[in-house]
Design an enzyme around this catalytic site. Structure first.
Site, PDB file in Angstrom:
ATOM      1  N   VAL A   1       0.835  -1.204   0.000  1.00  0.00           N
ATOM      2  CA  VAL A   1       0.000   0.000   0.000  1.00  0.00           C
ATOM      3  C   VAL A   1       0.870   1.254   0.000  1.00  0.00           C
ATOM      4  O   VAL A   1       0.513   2.272  -0.611  1.00  0.00           O
ATOM      5  CB  VAL A   1      -0.941   0.001   1.227  1.00  0.00           C
ATOM      6  CG1 VAL A   1      -1.769   1.283   1.276  1.00  0.00           C
ATOM      7  CG2 VAL A   1      -1.858  -1.220   1.202  1.00  0.00           C
ATOM      8  N   CYS A   2       2.016   1.183   0.670  1.00  0.00           N
ATOM      9  CA  CYS A   2       2.872   2.367   0.857  1.00  0.00           C
ATOM     10  C   CYS A   2       3.237   3.094  -0.439  1.00  0.00           C
ATOM     11  O   CYS A   2       3.109   4.326  -0.510  1.00  0.00           O
ATOM     12  CB  CYS A   2       4.133   1.982   1.622  1.00  0.00           C
ATOM     13  SG  CYS A   2       3.795   1.298   3.255  1.00  0.00           S
ATOM     14  N   PRO A   3       3.685   2.396  -1.490  1.00  0.00           N
ATOM     15  CA  PRO A   3       4.032   3.140  -2.707  1.00  0.00           C
ATOM     16  C   PRO A   3       2.837   3.834  -3.341  1.00  0.00           C
ATOM     17  O   PRO A   3       2.986   4.910  -3.932  1.00  0.00           O
ATOM     18  CB  PRO A   3       4.617   2.069  -3.631  1.00  0.00           C
ATOM     19  CG  PRO A   3       4.101   0.768  -3.114  1.00  0.00           C
ATOM     20  CD  PRO A   3       3.984   0.960  -1.633  1.00  0.00           C
TER      21      PRO A   3
ATOM     22  N   ILE B   1       2.452   7.207  -1.408  1.00  0.00           N
ATOM     23  CA  ILE B   1       3.521   8.173  -1.675  1.00  0.00           C
ATOM     24  C   ILE B   1       3.423   8.716  -3.097  1.00  0.00           C
ATOM     25  O   ILE B   1       3.566   9.927  -3.330  1.00  0.00           O
ATOM     26  CB  ILE B   1       4.895   7.522  -1.425  1.00  0.00           C
ATOM     27  CG1 ILE B   1       5.027   7.148   0.053  1.00  0.00           C
ATOM     28  CG2 ILE B   1       6.025   8.453  -1.842  1.00  0.00           C
ATOM     29  CD1 ILE B   1       6.206   6.253   0.360  1.00  0.00           C
TER      30      ILE B   1
END
Length: 274
Positions: free
Chosen positions: A126-128, A131
């Site tokens: 999920v993180c990319p 960002i």
């Protein structure tokens, strides 16, 4: 005479049993008291266990399917220095900005709004998406005097390696917002998002105003990303109240009606609404 002798013998035997009972009673009472005390301690321990358990983190770790119950002692939410309407906890550290390592600190953003958000780890799932979503829309934030900084417990070297990884391979590619390194976890702990048992953070997002005051906190469990649209809306709402002194109702967007915060003034809004 014989009857009297038997009576005396019975009385003597009775006295002996009485003395034995008297001698046995204290140890028996002590045993009963200890048993009751132990049961009470077990009950208290069960209560403390339930009391110290926090809500169920559906995602558990960064990886789906590893759900576990996290106790209060395992994260720093209860130790957070981040308080709404108070100065945001100071931070400084090394960040990757435009492919270079630079020292960055909170006071660099004085005079601007700052969206400061934490994500669990580089090279995850999920993180990319978060960002990249914030980075691709950074001009919308800049147009309202707002900057965005992302932070994780990874090193600046890992950040750079992730940036240098193509997006089609799960990397970030060229990114337009700073990635701050919190390798010693101090910033994450100060903001109350660090998970001790996991070694990384929750998805915490903090809106800090142009005076360095914390205005909004969002904390997500690990499996669900945050909304750029909602973050922009919140910044615009706080900026509106700063400038005009009126308050923003539920779902407010720029151009919508606001409320004058006094008994007479509020009636104008509710009269239009109803």
């Amino acid at each position: 005479m014989e009857a009297r002798s038997k009576l005396l013998d019975g009385t003597t035997a009775s006295r002996r049993w009485t003395r034995k009972l008297v001698l046995l009673l204290p140890p028996l009472l002590l045993f009963l008291l200890r048993t009751e005390s132990l049961q009470g301690l077990e009950s208290d321990e069960r209560f403390r266990t339930r009391e110290n358990e926090c809500h169920f983190y559906a995602g558990g770790q960064v990886y789906p399917g590893e759900a576990s119950r996290v106790s209060v002692a395992d994260h720093s939410l209860h130790l957070s220095k981040a308080k709404i309407s108070k100065p945001a906890p100071y931070w400084e550290g090394t960040a990757v900005i435009n492919g270079e390592f630079k020292e960055l600190k909170l006071t660099d953003y004085r005079g601007k709004y700052l969206v400061f958000f934490f994500y669990p780890l580089d090279f995850t799932f999920v993180c990319p998406t978060e960002i990249i979503a914030f980075g691709d829309r950074i001009e919308e934030f800049k147009s309202i005097n707002t900057e965005v900084v992302a932070c994780s417990v990874d090193s600046q070297f890992t950040h750079l390696a992730w940036i240098n990884t193509p997006r089609r391979q799960g990397g970030l590619g060229p990114i337009r917002i700073p990635l701050l390194s919190d390798l010693n976890h101090q910033i994450s702990k100060d903001y109350g998002v660090y998970l001790e048992d996991s070694g990384h953070t929750l998805r915490g997002l903090f809106i800090i105003d142009d005076k360095g005051v914390l205005r909004q906190i969002t904390l997500n469990d690990l499996p669900v990303g945050r909304s750029v649209d909602e973050t922009l809306r919140l910044v615009q709402a706080f900026q509106y109240t700063d400038k005009h002194g009126e308050v923003c109702p539920a779902g407010w967007k720029p151009g919508s009606e606001t409320i004058i915060p006094d008994p007479a003034g509020k009636l104008k809004y509710f009269d239009k609404l109803n």
